[in-house]
Design an enzyme around this catalytic site. Structure first.
Site, PDB file in Angstrom:
ATOM      1  NE  ARG A 224      -4.336  -1.297   0.051  1.00  0.00           N
ATOM      2  CZ  ARG A 224      -4.566  -2.291  -0.811  1.00  0.00           C
ATOM      3  NH1 ARG A 224      -3.672  -2.610  -1.713  1.00  0.00           N
ATOM      4  NH2 ARG A 224      -5.713  -2.967  -0.771  1.00  0.00           N
ATOM      5  CG  HIS A 272      -3.726  -0.975  -6.893  1.00  0.00           C
ATOM      6  ND1 HIS A 272      -4.108  -0.277  -5.778  1.00  0.00           N
ATOM      7  CD2 HIS A 272      -3.803  -2.289  -6.542  1.00  0.00           C
ATOM      8  CE1 HIS A 272      -4.412  -1.126  -4.798  1.00  0.00           C
ATOM      9  NE2 HIS A 272      -4.229  -2.356  -5.249  1.00  0.00           N
TER      10      HIS A 272
HETATM   11  N1  LIG Z   1      -1.168  -4.288  -5.171  1.00  0.00           N
HETATM   12  C1  LIG Z   1      -2.088  -5.229  -5.216  1.00  0.00           C
HETATM   13  O1  LIG Z   1      -2.586  -5.537  -6.305  1.00  0.00           O
HETATM   14  C2  LIG Z   1      -2.504  -5.924  -3.953  1.00  0.00           C
HETATM   15  C3  LIG Z   1      -3.327  -7.054  -4.049  1.00  0.00           C
HETATM   16  C4  LIG Z   1      -3.650  -7.720  -2.866  1.00  0.00           C
HETATM   17  C5  LIG Z   1      -3.186  -7.269  -1.636  1.00  0.00           C
HETATM   18  N2  LIG Z   1      -2.399  -6.155  -1.577  1.00  0.00           N
HETATM   19  C6  LIG Z   1      -1.882  -5.675  -0.282  1.00  0.00           C
HETATM   20  O2  LIG Z   1      -1.143  -6.716   0.346  1.00  0.00           O
HETATM   21  C7  LIG Z   1      -1.418  -6.635   1.750  1.00  0.00           C
HETATM   22  C8  LIG Z   1      -1.038  -7.935   2.419  1.00  0.00           C
HETATM   23  O3  LIG Z   1      -1.993  -8.943   2.097  1.00  0.00           O
HETATM   24  P1  LIG Z   1      -2.012 -10.348   2.866  1.00  0.00           P
HETATM   25  O4  LIG Z   1      -3.187 -11.080   2.349  1.00  0.00           O
HETATM   26  O5  LIG Z   1      -0.682 -11.003   2.803  1.00  0.00           O
HETATM   27  O6  LIG Z   1      -2.282  -9.838   4.371  1.00  0.00           O
HETATM   28  P2  LIG Z   1      -2.153 -10.658   5.721  1.00  0.00           P
HETATM   29  O7  LIG Z   1      -2.243 -12.121   5.470  1.00  0.00           O
HETATM   30  O8  LIG Z   1      -3.094 -10.028   6.683  1.00  0.00           O
HETATM   31  O9  LIG Z   1      -0.652 -10.381   6.206  1.00  0.00           O
HETATM   32  C9  LIG Z   1      -0.243  -9.153   6.692  1.00  0.00           C
HETATM   33  C10 LIG Z   1       1.191  -9.300   7.242  1.00  0.00           C
HETATM   34  O10 LIG Z   1       1.642  -8.024   7.682  1.00  0.00           O
HETATM   35  C11 LIG Z   1       2.106  -8.142   9.017  1.00  0.00           C
HETATM   36  N3  LIG Z   1       1.883  -6.899   9.756  1.00  0.00           N
HETATM   37  C12 LIG Z   1       0.717  -6.237   9.970  1.00  0.00           C
HETATM   38  N4  LIG Z   1       0.919  -5.155  10.763  1.00  0.00           N
HETATM   39  C13 LIG Z   1       2.241  -5.149  11.047  1.00  0.00           C
HETATM   40  C14 LIG Z   1       3.068  -4.305  11.846  1.00  0.00           C
HETATM   41  N5  LIG Z   1       2.560  -3.238  12.488  1.00  0.00           N
HETATM   42  N6  LIG Z   1       4.383  -4.592  11.935  1.00  0.00           N
HETATM   43  C15 LIG Z   1       4.900  -5.666  11.302  1.00  0.00           C
HETATM   44  N7  LIG Z   1       4.178  -6.514  10.538  1.00  0.00           N
HETATM   45  C16 LIG Z   1       2.860  -6.250  10.418  1.00  0.00           C
HETATM   46  C17 LIG Z   1       1.292  -9.259   9.611  1.00  0.00           C
HETATM   47  O11 LIG Z   1       1.941  -9.747  10.771  1.00  0.00           O
HETATM   48  P3  LIG Z   1       1.373 -11.028  11.576  1.00  0.00           P
HETATM   49  O12 LIG Z   1       1.654 -12.219  10.676  1.00  0.00           O
HETATM   50  O13 LIG Z   1       2.185 -11.045  12.819  1.00  0.00           O
HETATM   51  O14 LIG Z   1      -0.099 -10.790  11.777  1.00  0.00           O
HETATM   52  C18 LIG Z   1       1.258 -10.240   8.446  1.00  0.00           C
HETATM   53  O15 LIG Z   1       2.439 -11.017   8.399  1.00  0.00           O
HETATM   54  C19 LIG Z   1      -2.895  -6.282   1.787  1.00  0.00           C
HETATM   55  O16 LIG Z   1      -3.258  -5.726   3.032  1.00  0.00           O
HETATM   56  C20 LIG Z   1      -3.007  -5.276   0.670  1.00  0.00           C
HETATM   57  O17 LIG Z   1      -2.745  -3.996   1.189  1.00  0.00           O
HETATM   58  C21 LIG Z   1      -2.056  -5.487  -2.713  1.00  0.00           C
END
Ligand SMILES: NC(=O)c1ccc[n+]([C@@H]2O[C@H](COP(=O)([O-])OP(=O)(O)OC[C@H]3O[C@@H](n4cnc5c(N)ncnc54)[C@H](OP(=O)(O)O)[C@@H]3O)[C@@H](O)[C@H]2O)c1
Length: 309
Positions: A224, A272
């Site tokens: 993001r 994006h």
């Molecule tokens: N560009 C695109 O096309 C696209 C598409 C899809 C998603 N995304 C982005 O990718 C992000 C990640 O997706 P996901 O499905 O992998 O999410 P997820 O499964 O919720 O994983 C989020 C990760 O971030 C870590 N995290 C959250 N807050 C943190 C903090 N304050 N300090 C350190 N680590 C932190 C979490 O830690 P824990 O494991 O300890 O909970 C987890 O490992 C989405 O939220 C979205 O913004 C982008």
């Protein structure tokens, strides 16, 4: 009959109607799927935050809001939302992200631009290091970060991952919390951002983190926009300390035409598109959650409203 409201933009309805009906039929769910219902009749809401629905108060019997997107920052703080909120975890979305991240990592690792952009008649020799000599750090070890980590490890890259909570994952140097960040970025020849957008993750990549990164490092951000302090990144790019940033997400989208990222020689802007939810696989995730809701089983992929993701 289960009443499911599809609350997203019209073009999404055109894409999702058939896959959703197919997925409901596969689960033997008798669903009335529509884009309009009296709110008090709705059992589940299939939701995209960029649509028109922002007040969940009238949906008094709704059992869950099922987000079509992985990111939930535009709905997680909605004070009218009292129902459980599930985010999207979709095979197609994950696989698309793995392919995008792997491709852009290899572009920088192999120095592909030198040949793609440098066809000037000069026979230049450039031998990149092997993957085992290029350290990759992934900030965010969730669904997407972990899948990307595994793919990059498979190619031979040493991978460090950083998360909020402590983890122990074979083959990955796992770091966590504010104390782990410095070590995570200081070994990042390639830094990949796959954190959610929350109050705690804003400006994770600030001037200090950038200064801690190795000289000539690459940044790839499909997470993001607010994860990066843009002014600090531009300074680090201008000085050459950061060799290149490939950015898919921005604080304002579409990225304004006069934004310095567009014309910066060390920046690649993608609009994006790193990965999209795929309607057929995502519809099966939605159907599975509705099946669970109907049979009293716990929902999959519930958002922790307290931490914001
Ligand atoms: N560009 C695109 O096309 C696209 C598409 C899809 C998603 N995304 C982005 O990718 C992000 C990640 O997706 P996901 O499905 O992998 O999410 P997820 O499964 O919720 O994983 C989020 C990760 O971030 C870590 N995290 C959250 N807050 C943190 C903090 N304050 N300090 C350190 N680590 C932190 C979490 O830690 P824990 O494991 O300890 O909970 C987890 O490992 C989405 O939220 C979205 O913004 C982008």
């Amino acid at each position: 009959m289960i009443n499911v409201l599809f609350a997203a933009k019209t073009e999404r309805w055109n894409t999702y109607e058939t896959p959703l009906r197919t997925a409901f039929a596969e689960q033997d769910l008798e669903v009335d799927l529509r884009t309009e219902f009296p709110p008090e009749d709705v059992d589940y809401i299939v939701y995209a935050p960029n649509g028109d629905l922002h007040d969940f108060t009238p949906f008094t019997r709704c059992k869950a809001v099922l987000n079509l997107w992985a990111g939930v920052e535009d709905v997680v703080g909605n004070q009218t939302l009292s129902q459980p909120l599930a985010r999207m975890v979709d095979y197609g979305l994950t696989q698309g992200m793995v392919e995008w991240v792997t491709g852009h990592t290899l572009r920088h690792h192999l120095g592909m631009d030198q040949h793609i952009l440098g066809q000037d008649g000069e026979w230049r020799s450039f031998v990149p290091p092997l993957a085992e000599d290029r350290r990759v750090t992934i900030l965010g070890l969730g669904t997407l970060g972990l899948a990307c980590a595994k793919a990059l490890i498979g190619l031979g890259f040493p991978v460090t991952g950083w998360s909020r909570t402590a983890k122990d994952i074979e083959g990955i140097t796992c770091l966590h919390g504010p104390d782990g960040l410095r070590e995570a970025v200081s070994t990042a020849d390639v830094l990949i951002l796959l954190l959610p957008n929350t109050a705690a993750t804003e400006n994770t990549v600030d001037s200090q983190a950038l200064a801690d990164m190795p000289e000539g490092a690459f940044i790839i951000n499909p997470g993001r926009g607010p994860l990066i302090d843009d002014d600090a990144l531009l300074k680090a790019l201008d000085s050459g300390h950061i060799a290149h940033a490939t950015l898919d997400v921005f604080r304002i989208e579409p990225l304004p035409a006069d934004h310095p990222y567009w014309s910066h020689p060390r920046v690649t802007v993608t609009p994006h598109i790193a990965s999209e939810t795929r309607p057929s696989s995502a519809s099966r995730v939605i159907a599975e959650n509705i099946r669970r809701g109907q049979s009293g089983e716990p929902f999959l992929h519930l958002v922790d409203r307290g931490v914001g993701y």
